[in-house]
Design an enzyme around this catalytic site. Structure first.
Site, PDB file in Angstrom:
ATOM      1  N   GLY A   7       0.864  -1.177   0.000  1.00  0.00           N
ATOM      2  CA  GLY A   7       0.000   0.000   0.000  1.00  0.00           C
ATOM      3  C   GLY A   7       0.897   1.222   0.000  1.00  0.00           C
ATOM      4  N   GLY A  12       2.672   5.154   2.611  1.00  0.00           N
ATOM      5  CA  GLY A  12       3.603   4.129   2.135  1.00  0.00           C
ATOM      6  C   GLY A  12       4.703   4.729   1.270  1.00  0.00           C
ATOM      7  N   ASN A 104      -4.219   3.621  10.973  1.00  0.00           N
ATOM      8  CA  ASN A 104      -5.147   4.136  11.976  1.00  0.00           C
ATOM      9  C   ASN A 104      -6.230   3.105  12.275  1.00  0.00           C
ATOM     10  OD1 ASN A 104      -4.026   6.666  12.494  1.00  0.00           O
ATOM     11  ND2 ASN A 104      -5.029   7.593  10.722  1.00  0.00           N
ATOM     12  N   ALA A 130       1.010  12.890   5.480  1.00  0.00           N
ATOM     13  CA  ALA A 130       1.383  12.726   4.070  1.00  0.00           C
ATOM     14  C   ALA A 130       0.160  12.854   3.182  1.00  0.00           C
ATOM     15  CB  ALA A 130       2.036  11.363   3.849  1.00  0.00           C
ATOM     16  N   LYS A 186      -5.212   7.908  19.455  1.00  0.00           N
ATOM     17  CA  LYS A 186      -5.362   8.397  18.075  1.00  0.00           C
ATOM     18  C   LYS A 186      -6.739   8.009  17.527  1.00  0.00           C
ATOM     19  CE  LYS A 186      -3.044   9.675  13.998  1.00  0.00           C
ATOM     20  NZ  LYS A 186      -2.445   9.106  12.812  1.00  0.00           N
ATOM     21  N   ASN A 190      -9.417  10.583  15.934  1.00  0.00           N
ATOM     22  CA  ASN A 190     -10.005  10.372  14.603  1.00  0.00           C
ATOM     23  C   ASN A 190     -11.515  10.156  14.668  1.00  0.00           C
ATOM     24  OD1 ASN A 190      -7.676  10.643  13.045  1.00  0.00           O
ATOM     25  ND2 ASN A 190      -7.061   8.534  13.399  1.00  0.00           N
ATOM     26  N   SER A 257      -8.996  12.724   6.246  1.00  0.00           N
ATOM     27  CA  SER A 257      -9.025  11.741   5.161  1.00  0.00           C
ATOM     28  C   SER A 257     -10.420  11.150   4.949  1.00  0.00           C
ATOM     29  CB  SER A 257      -8.022  10.619   5.434  1.00  0.00           C
ATOM     30  OG  SER A 257      -8.361   9.979   6.637  1.00  0.00           O
ATOM     31  N   GLU A 269     -12.522   4.586   6.350  1.00  0.00           N
ATOM     32  CA  GLU A 269     -12.046   3.683   7.415  1.00  0.00           C
ATOM     33  C   GLU A 269     -13.007   3.665   8.613  1.00  0.00           C
ATOM     34  OE1 GLU A 269      -7.837   5.186   7.707  1.00  0.00           O
ATOM     35  OE2 GLU A 269      -7.357   3.083   7.326  1.00  0.00           O
TER      36      GLU A 269
HETATM   37  P1  NAD Z   1      -3.744   6.114   0.719  1.00  0.00           P
HETATM   38  O1  NAD Z   1      -5.138   5.885   0.256  1.00  0.00           O
HETATM   39  O2  NAD Z   1      -3.004   7.332   0.248  1.00  0.00           O
HETATM   40  O3  NAD Z   1      -2.835   4.846   0.353  1.00  0.00           O
HETATM   41  C1  NAD Z   1      -3.312   3.535   0.400  1.00  0.00           C
HETATM   42  C2  NAD Z   1      -2.720   2.793  -0.770  1.00  0.00           C
HETATM   43  O4  NAD Z   1      -3.121   1.425  -0.691  1.00  0.00           O
HETATM   44  C3  NAD Z   1      -3.217   3.311  -2.154  1.00  0.00           C
HETATM   45  O5  NAD Z   1      -2.113   3.684  -2.958  1.00  0.00           O
HETATM   46  C4  NAD Z   1      -3.965   2.124  -2.734  1.00  0.00           C
HETATM   47  O6  NAD Z   1      -3.831   2.013  -4.153  1.00  0.00           O
HETATM   48  C5  NAD Z   1      -3.281   0.972  -2.015  1.00  0.00           C
HETATM   49  N1  NAD Z   1      -4.060  -0.273  -2.049  1.00  0.00           N
HETATM   50  C6  NAD Z   1      -5.409  -0.439  -1.950  1.00  0.00           C
HETATM   51  N2  NAD Z   1      -5.723  -1.742  -2.077  1.00  0.00           N
HETATM   52  C7  NAD Z   1      -4.554  -2.404  -2.257  1.00  0.00           C
HETATM   53  C8  NAD Z   1      -4.223  -3.768  -2.458  1.00  0.00           C
HETATM   54  N3  NAD Z   1      -5.171  -4.722  -2.509  1.00  0.00           N
HETATM   55  N4  NAD Z   1      -2.918  -4.097  -2.613  1.00  0.00           N
HETATM   56  C9  NAD Z   1      -1.956  -3.152  -2.573  1.00  0.00           C
HETATM   57  N5  NAD Z   1      -2.203  -1.838  -2.394  1.00  0.00           N
HETATM   58  C10 NAD Z   1      -3.496  -1.479  -2.228  1.00  0.00           C
HETATM   59  O7  NAD Z   1      -3.802   6.073   2.322  1.00  0.00           O
HETATM   60  P2  NAD Z   1      -2.771   6.755   3.348  1.00  0.00           P
HETATM   61  O8  NAD Z   1      -3.204   8.154   3.606  1.00  0.00           O
HETATM   62  O9  NAD Z   1      -1.390   6.470   2.925  1.00  0.00           O
HETATM   63  O10 NAD Z   1      -3.126   5.939   4.683  1.00  0.00           O
HETATM   64  C11 NAD Z   1      -2.663   4.616   4.910  1.00  0.00           C
HETATM   65  C12 NAD Z   1      -2.915   4.270   6.378  1.00  0.00           C
HETATM   66  O11 NAD Z   1      -2.154   5.161   7.223  1.00  0.00           O
HETATM   67  C13 NAD Z   1      -4.377   4.456   6.817  1.00  0.00           C
HETATM   68  O12 NAD Z   1      -4.714   3.516   7.788  1.00  0.00           O
HETATM   69  C14 NAD Z   1      -4.392   5.868   7.419  1.00  0.00           C
HETATM   70  O13 NAD Z   1      -5.445   6.063   8.323  1.00  0.00           O
HETATM   71  C15 NAD Z   1      -3.027   5.874   8.105  1.00  0.00           C
HETATM   72  N6  NAD Z   1      -2.439   7.204   8.327  1.00  0.00           N
HETATM   73  C16 NAD Z   1      -2.467   8.164   7.355  1.00  0.00           C
HETATM   74  C17 NAD Z   1      -1.850   9.393   7.588  1.00  0.00           C
HETATM   75  C18 NAD Z   1      -1.795  10.460   6.517  1.00  0.00           C
HETATM   76  O14 NAD Z   1      -1.414  11.610   6.839  1.00  0.00           O
HETATM   77  N7  NAD Z   1      -2.080  10.182   5.274  1.00  0.00           N
HETATM   78  C19 NAD Z   1      -1.229   9.651   8.835  1.00  0.00           C
HETATM   79  C20 NAD Z   1      -1.208   8.625   9.791  1.00  0.00           C
HETATM   80  C21 NAD Z   1      -1.814   7.404   9.527  1.00  0.00           C
END
Ligand code: NAD
Length: 309
Positions: A7, A12, A104, A130, A186, A190, A257, A269
């Site tokens: 992901g 990621g 999260n 991010a 957290k 959220n 988000s 989520e």
């Molecule tokens: P995002 O939607 O930007 O990224 C998720 C990625 O997963 C996408 O690129 C999507 O294509 C991929 N994906 C979906 N299904 C898939 C599969 N079957 N195989 C492989 N990849 C797959 O989400 P994000 O913002 O990066 O958040 C990811 C996690 O981190 C979430 O749980 C979020 O709550 C948490 N989080 C996000 C932030 C932030 O600032 N963005 C901060 C802290 C925690």
């Protein structure tokens, strides 16, 4: 370490890029072919407080085509995609592969347990921010940190190795025996801000337009803390309250988000945040009326968004 990021969206990509910059062998695994193609062609464009740069030493692949068994898989899909993602990567999970979730919500470890034993799971929480700007382009403005531990609480050598790898990549990381309190805190944050903004279609600071917004956000956050405490987890109500108030007063123009997902017609989520809290509350015999109400409203908003109704 050989690290796979499962992901490679906003978080990621940020984590993968920073680890690769620090010299780790990183593969980004995702199903977004446009994103993978852009990184394959030009590298990943990384925008942080430091000057913009292109990180070019990242391998990329779809999960089902991933090769060698990694030492560590960092799971960074949204929580509702964890199972599908790990299922498509099952062939590459070796007997020495560890899984780390910094996603999260609640229930992430339980999903990982369907694929590896508990002693090979690490769990934590991160405040790094991010955004995915477009294919091959991630932005992270602001500072953050990571707190993590092995999911069963045992301090194994892998904990120190992963903490060092993340800290050496500049991602400020500590091993924290109280990680479950941090995870619940957290979730409380959220559950309050994401759900209200998702239902109202407003930014975090707009919750302060009337006293009701702030009061409702604090009520939800404190309901979640009360569930954590009833489950024996030492979540701190004062620090949750302070971080909710700080966000309302300072996060000007920020769309959480969950609101971004609703606006884009995507699933949210909510089940691992409000849904999981309400289930835990029921099991603990704790009343969470405001959290439950927002859970039902977000489900409705999500159904409208996803079906285009
Ligand atoms: P995002 O939607 O930007 O990224 C998720 C990625 O997963 C996408 O690129 C999507 O294509 C991929 N994906 C979906 N299904 C898939 C599969 N079957 N195989 C492989 N990849 C797959 O989400 P994000 O913002 O990066 O958040 C990811 C996690 O981190 C979430 O749980 C979020 O709550 C948490 N989080 C996000 C932030 C932030 O600032 N963005 C901060 C802290 C925690």
């Amino acid at each position: 370490m050989k690290i796979a990021i499962l992901g490679a969206g906003a978080m990621g990509s940020l984590f993968g890029a920073r680890l690769a910059e620090a010299g780790q062998a990183v593969t980004l695994l995702d199903i977004d072919d446009a994103h993978l193609g852009a990184i394959r062609s030009h590298g990943l464009r990384l925008q942080t407080a430091a000057p913009d740069r292109w990180v070019t030493n990242l391998a990329v692949s779809r999960p089902e085509q991933a090769g060698a068994q990694p030492d560590l898989i960092i799971v960074f899909t949204k929580s509702m995609h964890t199972r599908a993602a790990l299922t498509s990567l099952r062939h590459a999970i070796g007997p020495g592969t560890y899984l780390l979730t910094l996603q999260n919500g609640l229930g992430n470890v339980e999903k990982l347990r369907e694929f590896v034993p508990l002693e090979r799971i690490l769990a934590g929480v991160t405040t790094w921010p991010a955004d995915l700007v477009g294919p091959g382009h991630v932005r992270s403005h602001g500072e953050g940190a990571i707190r993590m531990m092995s999911a069963d609480g045992t301090v194994r050598p892998i904990v120190g190795q992963v903490v060092d790898a993340l800290a050496n990549a500049g991602l400020r990381c500590i091993a924290d025996p109280d990680v479950w309190a941090a995870i619940w805190e957290k979730v409380a944050f959220n559950a309050a801000l994401n759900t209200l903004c998702a239902v109202l279609g407003c930014t975090v600071d707009q919750l302060d337009l009337t006293p009701d917004g702030r009061r409702l956000a604090l009520s939800i956050a404190l309901e979640v803390v009360s569930v954590a405490r009833a489950r024996g987890i030492d979540a701190n109500p004062a620090s949750v309250e302070a971080s909710v108030i700080h966000a309302i007063e300072n996060h000007r123009g920020h769309q959480p988000s969950m609101l971004q997902d609703i606006l884009a017609g995507r699933r949210t989520e909510i089940e691992s945040i409000g849904g999981a809290v309400v289930a835990e509350a029921r099991a603990a015999g704790v009343a969470v009326p405001d959290t439950a109400c927002l859970l039902h409203l977000v489900r409705l908003a999500e159904a409208r968004a996803v079906t285009g109704a």
